[in-house]
Design a protein around this motif. Structure first.
Motif, mmCIF file in Angstrom:
data_model
loop_
_atom_site.group_PDB
_atom_site.id
_atom_site.type_symbol
_atom_site.label_atom_id
_atom_site.label_comp_id
_atom_site.label_asym_id
_atom_site.label_seq_id
_atom_site.Cartn_x
_atom_site.Cartn_y
_atom_site.Cartn_z
ATOM 1 N N ALA A 122 29.511 -16.170 41.658
ATOM 2 C CA ALA A 122 30.424 -15.573 42.661
ATOM 3 C C ALA A 122 30.142 -16.065 43.977
ATOM 4 C CB ALA A 122 30.654 -14.116 42.395
ATOM 5 N N HIS A 124 36.762 -18.201 44.969
ATOM 6 C CA HIS A 124 36.123 -18.749 43.855
ATOM 7 C C HIS A 124 36.276 -20.211 43.388
ATOM 8 C CE1 HIS A 124 35.688 -14.265 43.373
ATOM 9 N NE2 HIS A 124 34.986 -14.249 42.333
ATOM 10 N N THR A 137 34.441 -10.734 38.504
ATOM 11 C CA THR A 137 33.204 -10.881 39.193
ATOM 12 C C THR A 137 32.880 -9.949 40.080
ATOM 13 O OG1 THR A 137 34.130 -12.137 40.942
ATOM 14 C CG2 THR A 137 33.454 -13.509 38.930
#
Length: 625
Positions: free
Chosen positions: A92, A77, A71
């Protein structure tokens, strides 16, 4: 027996499709297709169960990573991707980037959305810069940004269709939850209980982003959308002024009750279910009373927001036992009577089962035996304390007043389970629950309220229960009886959300970074793989091109991993803490380490020996034949 289980499975499916004719038809059709993953928790009922079974107990040991995606963002996350048709949508943490990936072309990026947000929102995000995911409906991808902006993106192009600001970060309000789409509305809550935000849930029209209604956690009946005569709690009308009267003066105006968890929906009853969090401040001496309706399970009418029933799990919370965890909806038989059930695993350590139509309390039992702050929840309907936890005075955090350190309280403030969602399998009729096995010392102190400034008022130190070194368990739970069926120890908290499948396999992630697969019936570990970073994301599955895939986001952070995520943890402190755990010498003498990060830095210092920051999606599958 097989016929009974199939009937149970199809009955549950019928329950959550019966109301689809009046709900979002496209979304209903997509959610019924196990090849896709179109909602944050897979379906309206939050079961996180997939009918896919290409991967099963016999072959799961053969799965391996087949592709990955970074990401480009560090920090925690949480949440999971969506899969709609041939496209995967990945989110994200702050700055809340969204990617659309082409599953037909090795995950090629179709479009990317990166909002421009004021970085000053970061200091008012209590427990890392997390975001719990995306939702889809009507050709749009919905994102709740950290700055409380709800944005609708064109699913094909990523262009902004509409956006609306839901709160004020300068006063401590932030957005960390996943939006949820039910019928013609998209729902979001708000974070900010540690900043004295009087919290709410908002319902916006998916077509144009106009506010349909907003219901507050505390305040006048007109704000909470409570009807004193019609809204019930434990079977009785709540009566007028049910919230304001349980706060001293105007304290409800800075009362907390955040709503950043998971939402579920019963189309047949047209009710939306969610939980409200801790009252502000953490210092219970400063806010006498039951502090309603923080720490509660809510059942609201989807169209109007009117509250049908409400149940407060932890009146006058003294421990920060947020009530925001998911509500899982099932149809089962208890005592020979078919019931529409709601099951909730609360931070306070009790697993609750209620009748979701009426709010009747059916089961309330500890889902970790070390829970000690209360002896039990009073289930005697003739008792004056019916439905209330019976608090043990030694573990009250206010029995000696401010600046008194109450020690050995179990669970710790992050609860026996935090936001990491459990799963339910209709095949076994069991719930699979990732848990924290952690206790704490809790010292309240006087704090003054200033808008936009932390309003905590307690120092907390966390550590494993006495005699144990493991800080987590992954359990199977019988919601009808309130019993643990099996339990697997984890060195650190099992902070990744669970996934149950028709293949008889249950998946979950650990803070060290392992994706694990276990047998749904026995708990036997069948597979594990170390991902690039600690897992606080939720495992999901989908099928594409005739092949089943399992995917999970790794990227250590969240409350338990805040020491790593925010750079609060120094390697020498991590090593010292890890040695102390091994030797049973807890907590450390360094109070600044113990209590930093709302208590998590000291408690999880050992994580630095196992993982580091990251932000990667890892996708698994069986080898090609």
């Amino acid at each position: 027996m097989r016929k009974i289980l199939l009937a149970s499975c199809f009955g549950a499916a019928a329950l959550f499709t019966a109301g689809y004719a009046v709900a979002n038809d496209e979304l209903a059709k997509l959610s019924a297709d196990p090849n896709q993953w179109v909602m944050p928790t897979q379906n309206y009922a939050n079961t996180r169960y997939s009918e896919l079974k290409q991967i099963n107990t016999e072959n799961v040991r053969k799965i391996a990573p087949v592709w990955t995606f970074s990401t480009g963002v560090l920090r925690g996350h949480e949440g999971s991707p969506l899969v709609i048709g041939d496209v995967m949508y990945v989110h994200a943490p702050f700055p809340n980037t969204v990617f659309a990936l082409d599953l037909n072309n090795d995950g090629k990026i179709l479009w990317k959305y990166e909002p421009k947000q004021d970085p000053n929102v970061i200091p008012v995000m209590c427990c890392d810069t997390v975001n719990r995911g995306l939702s889809y409906a009507d050709g749009k991808i919905f994102l709740h940004q950290a700055d409380t902006t709800l944005v609708a993106l064109d699913a094909k192009t990523g262009a902004v269709v509409w956006s609306v600001k839901d709160g004020d970060p300068s006063k401590g309000a932030t957005g960390t939850d996943a939006p949820f789409v039910f019928k013609d509305k998209v729902f979001i809550g708000v974070s900010g209980g540690e900043f004295g935000v009087r919290s709410w849930v908002s319902a916006y029209n998916i077509k144009d982003g106009k506010l349909a209604w907003r219901g507050y956690s505390e305040g006048p009946d007109s704000d909470t959308l409570i009807d004193p005569a019609k809204t019930t709690s434990l079977g009785k009308p709540v009566g007028p002024n049910s919230s304001e009267s349980t706060w001293q003066g105007d304290q409800w105006k800075i009362g907390g009750g955040a709503t950043w968890g998971w939402y579920s929906y019963d189309p047949a009853l047209n009710l939306v279910y969610y939980g409200s969090g801790n009252p502000s401040t953490w210092n219970p001496v400063q806010r006498p009373g039951d502090n309603r309706w923080s720490m509660s399970i809510w059942a609201r009418d989807l169209d109007t927001g009117a509250v049908k029933w409400i149940y407060q799990m932890t009146p006058h919370d003294e421990w920060d036992f947020d009530g925001v965890n998911e509500m899982i909806l099932t149809d089962q038989t208890i005592g020979g009577t078919p019931r529409k059930l709601l099951t909730h695993f609360d931070r306070n350590g009790f697993g609750y089962t209620l009748d979701r139509a009426t709010g009747e309390l059916l089961v309330a039992e500890k889902f970790d035996p070390v829970v000690n702050w209360a002896t039990k929840v009073d289930m005697d309907k003739s008792s004056k304390t019916y439905g209330r936890p019976l608090v043990v005075d030694a573990y009250s955090t206010q029995h000696n007043g401010e600046d008194s350190n109450s020690k050995g309280i179990c669970p710790a403030a992050l609860g026996t389970k935090d936001e990491q969602p459990a799963a339910y399998s209709p095949d076994t009729q069991l719930f699979y629950v990732p848990t924290n096995h952690v206790c704490m010392d809790y010292e309240p102190y006087k704090v003054s309220y200033t808008a936009g400034q932390a309003y905590v008022g307690a120092a907390v130190a966390m550590y494993p229960p006495k005699g144990d070194t493991n800080m987590g368990n992954f359990i199977a739970w019988d919601g009808k009886t309130g019993k643990i069926v099996w339990s697997n120890k984890e060195e650190f908290s099992a902070w990744g959300g669970a996934l149950a499948t028709a293949g008889g396999v249950v998946f979950y992630g650990t803070l060290e970074g392992y994706l694990k697969a276990v047998d749904a019936k026995t708990g036997k570990e069948l597979y594990k793989f170390k991902t690039p970073s600690g897992i606080i994301g939720n495992v999901m599955t989908y099928e594409h091109g005739g092949k089943q895939y399992v995917a999970v986001l790794s990227g250590v952070g969240g409350w338990a991993g805040i020491g790593l995520a925010a750079g609060l943890l120094q390697p020498e402190n991590a090593a010292a803490w890890h040695d102390a755990v091994d030797q049973g010498k807890l907590p450390t003498k360094d109070k600044t380490v113990d209590t930093a990060g709302l208590g998590a830095v000291g408690g999880y210092a050992g994580l630095a020996s196992y993982t580091s920051l990251g932000g990667t999606l890892t996708v698994f599958a069986l080898p090609s034949q």
